[in-house]
Design an enzyme around this catalytic site. Structure first.
Site, PDB file in Angstrom:
ATOM      1  N   MET A  74      28.231  15.656 -49.475  1.00  0.00           N
ATOM      2  CA  MET A  74      28.053  15.503 -50.928  1.00  0.00           C
ATOM      3  C   MET A  74      26.899  14.566 -51.297  1.00  0.00           C
ATOM      4  O   MET A  74      26.752  14.176 -52.449  1.00  0.00           O
ATOM      5  CB  MET A  74      29.348  15.002 -51.605  1.00  0.00           C
ATOM      6  CG  MET A  74      30.572  15.802 -51.239  1.00  0.00           C
ATOM      7  SD  MET A  74      30.338  17.561 -51.478  1.00  0.00           S
ATOM      8  CE  MET A  74      31.718  18.195 -50.500  1.00  0.00           C
ATOM      9  N   CYS A  75      26.088  14.162 -50.300  1.00  0.00           N
ATOM     10  CA  CYS A  75      24.953  13.286 -50.576  1.00  0.00           C
ATOM     11  C   CYS A  75      23.744  14.145 -50.949  1.00  0.00           C
ATOM     12  O   CYS A  75      23.430  15.120 -50.263  1.00  0.00           O
ATOM     13  CB  CYS A  75      24.645  12.454 -49.336  1.00  0.00           C
ATOM     14  SG  CYS A  75      23.514  11.106 -49.619  1.00  0.00           S
ATOM     15  N   HIS A  76      23.090  13.804 -52.045  1.00  0.00           N
ATOM     16  CA  HIS A  76      21.947  14.588 -52.501  1.00  0.00           C
ATOM     17  C   HIS A  76      20.752  14.434 -51.561  1.00  0.00           C
ATOM     18  O   HIS A  76      20.539  13.374 -50.974  1.00  0.00           O
ATOM     19  CB  HIS A  76      21.517  14.150 -53.912  1.00  0.00           C
ATOM     20  CG  HIS A  76      22.523  14.465 -54.963  1.00  0.00           C
ATOM     21  ND1 HIS A  76      23.607  13.663 -55.226  1.00  0.00           N
ATOM     22  CD2 HIS A  76      22.618  15.521 -55.821  1.00  0.00           C
ATOM     23  CE1 HIS A  76      24.320  14.186 -56.209  1.00  0.00           C
ATOM     24  NE2 HIS A  76      23.746  15.317 -56.581  1.00  0.00           N
ATOM     25  N   MET A 110      22.527   5.168 -49.826  1.00  0.00           N
ATOM     26  CA  MET A 110      23.012   5.801 -48.598  1.00  0.00           C
ATOM     27  C   MET A 110      21.901   5.924 -47.567  1.00  0.00           C
ATOM     28  O   MET A 110      22.141   5.808 -46.358  1.00  0.00           O
ATOM     29  CB  MET A 110      23.607   7.177 -48.904  1.00  0.00           C
ATOM     30  CG  MET A 110      24.884   7.132 -49.744  1.00  0.00           C
ATOM     31  SD  MET A 110      26.154   6.016 -49.067  1.00  0.00           S
ATOM     32  CE  MET A 110      26.373   6.679 -47.419  1.00  0.00           C
ATOM     33  N   GLU A 111      20.687   6.153 -48.033  1.00  0.00           N
ATOM     34  CA  GLU A 111      19.555   6.241 -47.111  1.00  0.00           C
ATOM     35  C   GLU A 111      19.310   4.901 -46.412  1.00  0.00           C
ATOM     36  O   GLU A 111      19.033   4.863 -45.207  1.00  0.00           O
ATOM     37  CB  GLU A 111      18.303   6.696 -47.868  1.00  0.00           C
ATOM     38  CG  GLU A 111      18.241   8.173 -48.189  1.00  0.00           C
ATOM     39  CD  GLU A 111      19.243   8.628 -49.232  1.00  0.00           C
ATOM     40  OE1 GLU A 111      19.498   9.845 -49.320  1.00  0.00           O
ATOM     41  OE2 GLU A 111      19.780   7.775 -49.972  1.00  0.00           O
ATOM     42  N   ASP A 125      21.778   2.795 -27.674  1.00  0.00           N
ATOM     43  CA  ASP A 125      21.451   3.841 -26.701  1.00  0.00           C
ATOM     44  C   ASP A 125      20.368   3.382 -25.733  1.00  0.00           C
ATOM     45  O   ASP A 125      20.440   3.671 -24.532  1.00  0.00           O
ATOM     46  CB  ASP A 125      20.984   5.095 -27.443  1.00  0.00           C
ATOM     47  CG  ASP A 125      20.624   6.217 -26.492  1.00  0.00           C
ATOM     48  OD1 ASP A 125      21.502   6.672 -25.742  1.00  0.00           O
ATOM     49  OD2 ASP A 125      19.435   6.628 -26.475  1.00  0.00           O
TER      50      ASP A 125
END
EC number: 4.6.1.17
Length: 304
Positions: A74-76, A110-111, A125
Site C-alpha cells: 500500500m506504499c505509493h 517510508m523511503e 551481509d
C-alpha cells in the site's frame, strides 16, 4: 486521528492522494548496527573480504529507498529527487542516517526508513562471516517536512555549538570567542548586529561550510560568514520561522531564513561568494544567558 488504509469494507487499500497538492517533502531516519570492536576495526581498515562495507551499504540503502513501494504493501511509488546515507562509526556500532527528498503528493518517510533498514542489512551481509552476533536496532523517523501535517522533528534531534563569533562592525568577518553572553531582546553582548530588531543573532551550520569547501573554496573558518554561532548537526535553513531553540542557557526564536547579500563587504572579498544569504538563519533572544563552545542546541518547539 483515523487510520486511512482501510476501505468501507474494513479491508486494506491504497489511499487516494490525487487531490493533494505537490509540495517539497523531506524525511530523515536513523538506526544503528551493533557489532564486535574487532569487526569495526576491520571495516575501518578495509579488511572485510567482500569489499568496502560502507560504500556497498550506501549504494544498497539508496537502492532500497528507490524500491520502497515494491517492499511495503500500500506504499505509493514516489519519484525521489534525492537520497543520501551518512555513517557515524562508533567504538562498538555504526550509526546510520538516511535522508530522502521529493516533490509530490505524499511523503518520503517510508523511503528514509527503508534506506536505513537496507543499509543495516547490507552491513550485516558484508560482515556476517566474521560476526553473526551483530544487532540492528533503533530504526526510527527523526524528521519530516512538507505536506498538510507540516514539520515533524523528534525530540532527539539536537545540534551543537561549534563556535561563538563576534565583531564590532557590520559586514566584516567575526572573531571566534570561547563563550558569550546573549542578552534578552538584543543578541550577543557587544556584537555589532545586536539590537532591538528581528535579526539579533545569526547562525550558520558547518554543513554549509562543507558544501562551499567541496566547490573549491578554501580557508573557511568559523565566523568568516559573519555568523554569531557556527553549528553542527541541524540543517538550520529547514527550520520554519517561529521554531524555538534552546542554545546553552538561552532560548531563541527563528525569525528569518536567509537574507539579501550585500556586495562589497569584507566577506565577499575574502571568500568570493557567500552561503549565508541562502542557508543562514536569524533568531531573536527570548531568554538570555551564557553560550559556550560545545553547548547543545535543542529544538523545543517547531512551528508547522
Amino acid at each position: 486521528m483515523e487510520f486511512t488504509h482501510f476501505n468501507e469494507y474494513g479491508r486494506a487499500h491504497m489511499v487516494e492522494v490525487g487531490d493533494k497538492e505537490d509540495t517539497k517533502r523531506t524525511a530523515v531516519a536513523r538506526g544503528k548496527i551493533k557489532m564486535k570492536i574487532d569487526t569495526i576495526q576491520k571495516i575501518r581498515e578495509g579488511l572485510i573480504k567482500k569489499g568496502d562495507v560502507l560504500s556497498v551499504a550506501q549504494i544498497g540503502g539508496i537502492m532500497g529507498a528507490k524500491r520502497t513501494s515494491e517492499l511495503i504493501p500500500m506504499c505509493h511509488s514516489i519519484l525521489l529527487t534525492g537520497a543520501d546515507i551518512r555513517f557515524d562509526i562508533m567504538d562498538d556500532c555504526i550509526e546510520i542516517e538516511a535522508e530522502t527528498r521529493t516533490t509530490g503528493k505524499t511523503g518520503v518517510e517510508m523511503e528514509a526508513l527503508t534506506a536505513v533498514s537496507i543499509t543495516c542489512l547490507t552491513i550485516y551481509d558484508m560482515c556476517k562471516a566474521i560476526d553473526k552476533s551483530m544487532i540492528i536496532s533503533d530504526i526510527r523517523l527523526v524528521k519530516k517536512t512538507g505536506g498538510k501535517s507540516g514539520v515533524y522533528m523528534s525530540k532527539e534531534l539536537k545540534g551543537k555549538v561549534l563556535s561563538i563569533n563576534i565583531s564590532n562592525e557590520k559586514g566584516v568577518v567575526k572573531t571566534p570567542i570561547k563563550e558569550g553572553i546573549f542578552v534578552e531582546d538584543f543578541g550577543l553582548e557587544n556584537d555589532a548586529h545586536g539590537g532591538n530588531w528581528h535579526r539579533q543573532v545569526s547562525l550558520l551550520g558547518i554543513e554549509s561550510f562543507e558544501k562551499m569547501t567541496k566547490q573549491g573554496v578554501k580557508g573557511l573558518v568559523p565566523g568568516i560568514f559573519a555568523e554569531n554561532i557556527t553549528t553542527e548537526g541541524i540543517i538550520l535553513y529547514e527550520l520554519p520561522v517561529g521554531t524555538k531553540l534552546v542554545i546553552g542557557e538561552t532560548i531563541q526564536e527563528v525569525t528569518q531564513i536567509g537574507k539579501e547579500c550585500h556586495t562589497g563587504c569584507e566577506i565577499a572579498q575574502k571568500v568570493g561568494k557567500c552561503v549565508m544569504p541562502k542557508e543562514g538563519i536569524f533568531t531573536k533572544v527570548i531568554k538570555g544567558g551564557l553560550i559556550k563552545e560545545g553547548d547543545i542546541i535543542e529544538i523545543i518547539k517547531c512551528k508547522k
